[in-house]
Design an enzyme around this catalytic site. Structure first.
Site, short mmCIF file in Angstrom:
data_model
loop_
_atom_site.label_atom_id
_atom_site.label_comp_id
_atom_site.label_asym_id
_atom_site.label_seq_id
_atom_site.Cartn_x
_atom_site.Cartn_y
_atom_site.Cartn_z
N ARG A 61 0.83 -1.21 0.00
CA ARG A 61 0.00 0.00 0.00
C ARG A 61 0.87 1.26 0.00
O ARG A 61 0.55 2.25 -0.65
CB ARG A 61 -0.92 -0.03 1.22
CG ARG A 61 -1.91 1.11 1.31
CD ARG A 61 -2.98 0.81 2.36
NE ARG A 61 -3.81 1.96 2.61
CZ ARG A 61 -3.83 2.66 3.75
NH1 ARG A 61 -3.06 2.29 4.75
NH2 ARG A 61 -4.62 3.70 3.89
N HIS A 65 0.62 4.25 -2.61
CA HIS A 65 0.36 5.63 -2.18
C HIS A 65 1.50 6.57 -2.59
O HIS A 65 1.27 7.76 -2.82
CB HIS A 65 0.16 5.67 -0.66
CG HIS A 65 -1.22 5.24 -0.25
ND1 HIS A 65 -1.90 5.79 0.82
CD2 HIS A 65 -2.06 4.30 -0.77
CE1 HIS A 65 -3.09 5.22 0.94
NE2 HIS A 65 -3.20 4.31 -0.01
N VAL A 69 1.02 9.90 -5.79
CA VAL A 69 1.24 11.31 -5.41
C VAL A 69 2.64 11.71 -5.86
O VAL A 69 3.63 11.19 -5.37
CB VAL A 69 1.09 11.50 -3.90
CG1 VAL A 69 1.21 12.98 -3.54
CG2 VAL A 69 -0.24 10.95 -3.41
N ASP A 73 8.46 8.56 -6.26
CA ASP A 73 9.66 9.33 -5.94
C ASP A 73 10.03 9.27 -4.47
O ASP A 73 10.87 10.05 -4.00
CB ASP A 73 9.49 10.79 -6.37
CG ASP A 73 8.43 11.52 -5.54
OD1 ASP A 73 7.62 10.83 -4.87
OD2 ASP A 73 8.40 12.76 -5.55
N GLU A 87 3.11 14.23 3.09
CA GLU A 87 2.14 13.21 2.69
C GLU A 87 1.88 12.19 3.80
O GLU A 87 0.76 11.74 4.02
CB GLU A 87 2.64 12.44 1.46
CG GLU A 87 2.70 13.23 0.17
CD GLU A 87 3.43 12.45 -0.92
OE1 GLU A 87 3.30 11.21 -0.96
OE2 GLU A 87 4.14 13.08 -1.71
N ASN A 93 -2.94 8.49 4.80
CA ASN A 93 -1.65 7.83 5.04
C ASN A 93 -1.33 7.60 6.52
O ASN A 93 -0.31 6.99 6.84
CB ASN A 93 -0.51 8.66 4.42
CG ASN A 93 -0.48 8.56 2.91
OD1 ASN A 93 -0.91 7.56 2.34
ND2 ASN A 93 0.01 9.59 2.25
N PRO A 161 -6.87 7.64 -4.60
CA PRO A 161 -8.26 7.20 -4.79
C PRO A 161 -8.86 6.80 -3.45
O PRO A 161 -8.23 6.10 -2.66
CB PRO A 161 -8.14 6.01 -5.74
CG PRO A 161 -6.72 5.56 -5.63
CD PRO A 161 -5.91 6.75 -5.28
N HIS A 191 -6.34 -5.79 -2.45
CA HIS A 191 -7.13 -5.90 -1.22
C HIS A 191 -7.30 -7.35 -0.79
O HIS A 191 -7.99 -7.61 0.20
CB HIS A 191 -8.50 -5.24 -1.40
CG HIS A 191 -8.44 -3.75 -1.48
ND1 HIS A 191 -9.51 -2.96 -1.87
CD2 HIS A 191 -7.42 -2.87 -1.23
CE1 HIS A 191 -9.16 -1.69 -1.84
NE2 HIS A 191 -7.89 -1.61 -1.47
N THR A 192 -6.68 -8.26 -1.50
CA THR A 192 -6.70 -9.66 -1.06
C THR A 192 -5.87 -9.86 0.21
O THR A 192 -5.98 -10.88 0.87
CB THR A 192 -6.18 -10.60 -2.18
OG1 THR A 192 -6.35 -11.95 -1.76
CG2 THR A 192 -4.70 -10.37 -2.46
N ASP A 242 -10.04 -9.49 3.20
CA ASP A 242 -10.33 -10.76 2.52
C ASP A 242 -10.42 -11.84 3.61
O ASP A 242 -9.45 -12.56 3.86
CB ASP A 242 -9.21 -11.07 1.53
CG ASP A 242 -9.46 -12.34 0.72
OD1 ASP A 242 -10.49 -13.00 0.97
OD2 ASP A 242 -8.63 -12.67 -0.14
N SER A 245 -8.28 -15.38 4.31
CA SER A 245 -6.98 -15.51 3.62
C SER A 245 -6.30 -14.15 3.46
O SER A 245 -5.64 -13.90 2.47
CB SER A 245 -7.15 -16.19 2.25
OG SER A 245 -7.85 -15.36 1.35
N ASP A 250 -3.82 -14.10 -3.05
CA ASP A 250 -4.50 -14.99 -3.99
C ASP A 250 -5.64 -14.23 -4.66
O ASP A 250 -5.81 -13.03 -4.46
CB ASP A 250 -5.02 -16.25 -3.28
CG ASP A 250 -5.93 -15.94 -2.10
OD1 ASP A 250 -6.56 -14.86 -2.11
OD2 ASP A 250 -6.02 -16.76 -1.17
#
Length: 322
Positions: A61, A65, A69, A73, A87, A93, A161, A191-192, A242, A245, A250
């Site tokens: 993540r 992120h 933005v 970098d 940030e 964040n 987003p 998001h698994t 998820d 799991s 997966d």
């Protein structure tokens, strides 16, 4: 047929090399200046992730992120100062974690090759290695990114987003970064793994339209389950994205979304567009192309807004500009 397949593989690899070189990145960028860099990063990542596999999700993540933005970098790694909120401290964040992994990898690399390897590259490599260590895909990470000197919390709010986005907003957000609808479908599959605080979806349980109602697009049985975990105003409880799991990378996420049990509005939104819905259905019903697709989309995401050549800098410490 076998020769044709080999030719196709060769052509794809050649196109990939030409593409990343054209962007200023290349595979093995540090081969001469710091040949052990990637091995050091992998070893450091393993030190943390083998002990705490749940770190893989926030590290992935963090890379996402970062790239959304100002491009990839390393700006998400910078600390706030007296005169600037970075940030890292923007609301989306504040739940990021795993910065100690990046710092440890940077320290280890600096001991071997001071002032050579960027924090942006280390973050991209750590995200890849962490995912691979929990049975996820492995992808080639072209390197050569340089570190940015600017980090603004307002830009994080404006560019990341939101979990509350509908499909139109999601497509616009991804398109603005050069990512297409398939990339949106694929990268949502991240998001698994991982967890979310209740406030990321509690409006779907208690006040979806401002009238004390629930989200009609969510499975009502799942809503009942979530209400037992998340009471109104809960800001501390974590819920698996998820269930069952969440530590294994997966394609089960797509099965959950298909059953209307995606945790966020942005997950449910994938069922409201023909193209994204078709991808959900495909991956939910067959252990198909998701891992390969995810690897390809991560390579593509890693090219967003990169600094190369003489742009930016190579930070000595990832939380501070030089």
């Amino acid at each position: 047929m076998a020769i044709q397949k080999l030719l196709l593989v060769f052509v794809f690899q050649l196109m990939f090399v030409l593409f990343v070189n054209g962007q200023g990145l290349k595979l093995g960028f540090y081969q001469k200046t710091c040949p052990s860099a990637e091995a050091i990063v992998k070893q450091t990542t393993a030190h943390f992730v083998t002990r705490a596999p749940s770190l893989a999700a926030p590290l992935l993540r963090m890379h996402f992120h970062d790239c959304f933005v100002r491009g990839c970098d390393g700006s998400v790694l910078l600390n706030s100062t007296k005169n600037n909120q970075a940030e890292k401290d923007a609301f989306p964040n504040q739940s990021l974690r795993g910065f100690q992994v990046i710092d440890a990898a940077k320290t280890a690399v600096e001991k071997k090759c001071p002032g050579v390897v960027s924090c942006a590259d280390i973050l991209a490599l750590v995200a890849r290695d962490a995912v691979a260590m929990i049975k996820g895909p492995f992808w080639q990470v072209p390197t050569g990114r340089r570190d940015g000197r600017v980090s603004l919390s307002s830009e994080a709010l404006n560019n990341l987003p939101s979990p509350f986005f509908n499909i139109t907003q999601l497509k616009a957000s991804f398109s603005s970064k050069g990512l297409d609808v398939k990339d949106l479908s694929v990268l949502s599959g991240g998001h698994t793994i991982g967890t979310s605080h209740c406030f990321g979806f509690s409006n779907r349980l208690y006040n979806f339209t401002g009238k004390g109602d629930t989200d009609p697009t969510m499975d009502p049985n799942y809503i009942d389950q979530l209400k037992k975990k998340c009471k109104p105003g809960d800001v501390t409880t974590l819920v698996e994205m998820d269930p069952g799991s969440f530590r294994i990378f997966d394609s089960d996420y797509y099965n959950i979304v298909r059953k209307r049990r995606g945790l966020f509005q942005s997950d449910a939104a994938l069922l409201t567009d023909n193209e994204t819905k078709a991808y959900v259905q495909l991956q939910a019903t067959s252990q198909g192309s998701f891992l390969n697709d995810f690897a390809a989309s991560m390579v593509k995401m890693g090219q967003i807004g990169i600094l190369t050549g003489n742009s930016g800098e190579i930070r000595k410490k990832c939380a501070f500009i030089n």
